[in-house]
Write a protein that holds these residues in place. Structure first.
Motif, mmCIF file in Angstrom:
data_model
loop_
_atom_site.group_PDB
_atom_site.id
_atom_site.type_symbol
_atom_site.label_atom_id
_atom_site.label_comp_id
_atom_site.label_asym_id
_atom_site.label_seq_id
_atom_site.Cartn_x
_atom_site.Cartn_y
_atom_site.Cartn_z
ATOM 1 N N UNK A 1 -3.026 86.297 8.510
ATOM 2 C CA UNK A 1 -3.084 85.208 9.495
ATOM 3 C C UNK A 1 -1.708 84.947 10.091
ATOM 4 N N UNK A 2 -0.698 84.910 9.234
ATOM 5 C CA UNK A 2 0.663 84.670 9.719
ATOM 6 C C UNK A 2 1.139 85.826 10.592
ATOM 7 N N UNK A 3 0.801 87.060 10.196
ATOM 8 C CA UNK A 3 1.211 88.229 10.988
ATOM 9 C C UNK A 3 0.567 88.229 12.371
ATOM 10 N N UNK A 4 -0.638 87.670 12.481
ATOM 11 C CA UNK A 4 -1.338 87.604 13.760
ATOM 12 C C UNK A 4 -0.923 86.393 14.591
ATOM 13 N N UNK A 5 0.000 85.605 14.067
ATOM 14 C CA UNK A 5 0.465 84.435 14.795
ATOM 15 C C UNK A 5 -0.469 83.241 14.721
ATOM 16 N N UNK A 6 -1.375 83.240 13.736
ATOM 17 C CA UNK A 6 -2.313 82.127 13.584
ATOM 18 C C UNK A 6 -1.726 81.069 12.660
ATOM 19 N N UNK A 7 -1.966 79.835 12.997
ATOM 20 C CA UNK A 7 -1.511 78.734 12.158
ATOM 21 C C UNK A 7 -2.601 78.409 11.135
ATOM 22 N N UNK A 8 -2.165 78.157 9.921
ATOM 23 C CA UNK A 8 -3.075 77.771 8.831
ATOM 24 C C UNK A 8 -2.693 76.359 8.395
ATOM 25 N N UNK A 9 -3.603 75.390 8.501
ATOM 26 C CA UNK A 9 -5.034 75.520 8.791
ATOM 27 C C UNK A 9 -5.420 75.195 10.228
ATOM 28 N N UNK A 10 -4.456 74.960 11.136
ATOM 29 C CA UNK A 10 -4.806 74.503 12.482
ATOM 30 C C UNK A 10 -5.717 75.489 13.209
ATOM 31 N N UNK A 11 -5.429 76.799 13.083
ATOM 32 C CA UNK A 11 -6.240 77.815 13.758
ATOM 33 C C UNK A 11 -7.326 78.387 12.852
ATOM 34 N N UNK A 12 -7.023 78.510 11.586
ATOM 35 C CA UNK A 12 -8.009 79.043 10.639
ATOM 36 C C UNK A 12 -7.728 78.459 9.254
ATOM 37 N N UNK A 13 -8.782 78.028 8.589
ATOM 38 C CA UNK A 13 -8.710 77.573 7.200
ATOM 39 C C UNK A 13 -8.906 78.775 6.282
ATOM 40 N N UNK A 14 -8.107 78.830 5.220
ATOM 41 C CA UNK A 14 -8.248 79.910 4.237
ATOM 42 C C UNK A 14 -8.329 79.291 2.843
ATOM 43 N N UNK A 15 -9.369 79.657 2.106
ATOM 44 C CA UNK A 15 -9.567 79.107 0.759
ATOM 45 C C UNK A 15 -9.831 80.248 -0.217
ATOM 46 N N UNK A 16 -9.659 79.972 -1.503
ATOM 47 C CA UNK A 16 -9.864 80.991 -2.518
ATOM 48 C C UNK A 16 -10.668 80.474 -3.690
ATOM 49 N N UNK A 17 -10.708 81.275 -4.732
ATOM 50 C CA UNK A 17 -11.312 80.900 -6.019
ATOM 51 C C UNK A 17 -10.385 81.393 -7.114
ATOM 52 N N UNK A 18 -10.064 80.554 -8.070
ATOM 53 C CA UNK A 18 -9.346 80.906 -9.317
ATOM 54 C C UNK A 18 -8.287 79.878 -9.703
#
Length: 321
Positions: free
Chosen positions: A243-260
């Motif tokens: 996401x950072x390499x593509x110039x996207x802001x997290x979480x403004x442009x895309x939310x990213x979540x995980x498990x663990x």
């Protein structure tokens, strides 16, 4: 005045005399226990206890009892364990309990070839015929005790949270071995509306590189998802890199979540489901040692609880035109 008598250590000859057996029999009880009848072996051990004799070497008593005082943590790719945060936490839990009990742990892919008292299996093909054995997995394994998390409450909370944030276009990032997690998410999302990007790797070990590649595929195109659900934190970390390499802001442009919620997730600010891996390792070891000591297969312990931890990689879905 005569000085105090010097106390001498008991010898195998003293044990033989106490047990009323030959020195040969007493010696073989510790060095070659299979050559001594069980009742005679026990009589020698009782005599050794009474005299305070521990044997000719540190492992002798264990051999006499038919024990190696060694358990194996068996996994398909042991060289990868230390780089997998979840696996490392499980191993730490196992080692903590084993150390307290005076038991050593070996990490191996070849537990069948070692003289061990039992085995704990994680990530790999489980051999339920080798006993005593305990598995650590997301789902129960037939015929052996399984230590597992109760993922459904955490996944339900994550699904509710994403919906409350307005996310309707979500995608999942998966590697081999995530089948149960995918199934659970299917209970809380309309599967037809949630694309799943799967890694083609043969290994079921999650990697950051897999997360990078999967996220790049998921974020390609104009109708990109507003949220990526990585089915492990390691994969989520790779998705953040992309996401950072593509110039996207997290979480403004895309939310990213995980498990663990493995180590490092808090530093990344990763929203994730907390899975208690170290307690799972401790429970696996204590369950295995009960089986070794008691001789009977223990019942499966109840699944351990999970919960949602909300951090800065998640937020409201971006507004659409």
């Amino acid at each position: 005045m005569e000085g105090p008598h010097k106390r001498t250590r008991p010898t195998v000859r003293d044990v033989a005399r106490q047990a009323e057996v030959s020195v040969w029999t007493a010696s073989n009880t510790f060095s070659n226990p299979d050559r001594v009848a069980a009742a005679t072996r026990q009589r020698v051990l009782d005599a050794a206890d009474a005299l305070g004799y521990v044997g000719p070497n540190p492992g002798a008593r264990a051999l006499a009892l038919g024990r190696s005082n060694l358990v194996a943590m068996a996994t398909s790719e042991p060289e990868r364990l230390l780089s997998d945060p979840a696996a490392a936490l499980i191993a730490q839990g196992v080692l903590t309990v084993c150390s307290r009990a005076g038991i050593s742990m070996v990490l191996t892919a070849q537990a069948d070839e070692l003289l061990v008292d039992g085995r704990i299996e994680f990530r790999g093909a489980f051999d339920a015929t080798r006993r005593p054995c305990v598995t650590v997995a997301d789902v129960a394994v037939t015929n052996v005790p399984t230590i597992r998390p109760n993922l459904d409450p955490g996944i339900a909370a994550l699904a509710d949270y994403l919906r409350s944030m307005g996310h309707r276009r979500v995608a999942m990032l998966s590697v081999p071995g995530d089948e149960n997690r995918l199934e659970l998410f299917g209970h809380h999302f309309d599967a037809a509306d949630v694309p799943v990007f799967r890694s083609s790797a043969e290994s079921d070990w999650p990697t950051r590189g897999a997360g990078e590649a999967l996220a790049r595929r998921a974020l390609r195109g104009e109708e990109r998802p507003t949220a990526l659900i990585a089915l492990s934190d390691v994969v989520a970390a790779g998705a953040l890199d992309t996401a950072h390499a593509l110039g996207l802001r997290v979480p403004e442009d895309v939310t990213i979540v995980g498990i663990d919620d493995t180590p490092g997730a808090d530093t990344l600010g990763l929203t994730t489901i907390v899975v208690p891996y170290r307690p799972m390792g401790e429970l696996a070891a204590s369950t295995l040692l009960r089986w070794i000591d008691g001789g009977a297969r223990p019942a499966d312990p109840p699944p351990l609880p999970t919960a949602l931890s909300i951090r800065r990689t998640s937020g409201p879905a971006p507004a659409t035109d």
